[in-house]
Design a protein around this motif. Structure first.
Motif, short mmCIF file in Angstrom:
data_model
loop_
_atom_site.label_atom_id
_atom_site.label_comp_id
_atom_site.label_asym_id
_atom_site.label_seq_id
_atom_site.Cartn_x
_atom_site.Cartn_y
_atom_site.Cartn_z
N HIS A 132 -1.95 8.64 0.27
CA HIS A 132 -0.97 8.79 1.36
C HIS A 132 0.48 8.77 0.88
CE1 HIS A 132 -4.18 8.35 4.30
NE2 HIS A 132 -4.59 7.27 3.64
N ARG A 151 4.09 8.75 2.97
CA ARG A 151 3.90 8.40 4.37
C ARG A 151 4.31 6.94 4.57
NH1 ARG A 151 -1.77 10.24 6.33
NH2 ARG A 151 -0.74 10.44 8.33
N ILE A 157 -1.63 4.49 9.29
CA ILE A 157 -0.73 5.27 8.43
C ILE A 157 -0.04 6.33 9.29
CG2 ILE A 157 -0.59 6.79 6.42
CD1 ILE A 157 -1.53 3.92 5.78
N ASP A 164 3.12 9.59 9.38
CA ASP A 164 3.87 10.55 8.57
C ASP A 164 5.31 10.10 8.35
OD1 ASP A 164 1.74 12.29 8.17
OD2 ASP A 164 2.19 13.44 9.98
#
Length: 86
Positions: free
Chosen positions: A32, A35, A47, A49
């Motif tokens: 990730h 993010r 999680i 963006d």
């Protein structure tokens, strides 16, 4: 601003920074990168963006001062306590 609030915020940031580094960093940075993680009590909740989205979700779900956000791949450099107006 009361020193209890500052001490509590500093302690919470330290807990989440240590927990992120020791338990979550490797997998999150692999899967990730770039993010943002919403964290509470040392656990990754979700999680996002964008960091602002993680922050907004934390406020909505847990209330101010009861969560942390962590930029995945970013180094934590401090904390900020936000007080309500009024």
């Amino acid at each position: 601003m009361a020193s209890d609030t500052q001490a509590g915020a500093a302690s919470s940031v330290q807990l989440h920074t240590r927990t992120y580094a020791s338990e979550h960093r490797e997998a999150l940075e692999r899967d990730h990168w770039g993010r943002s993680a919403l964290m509470r009590d040392g656990e990754v909740i979700e999680i996002f963006d964008a960091g602002i989205d993680a922050y907004d979700a934390g406020i909505e779900r847990f209330g101010q001062g009861n969560f942390a956000t962590q930029g995945i791949g970013a180094v934590s450099v401090g904390y900020r306590v936000v007080r309500p107006i009024g």
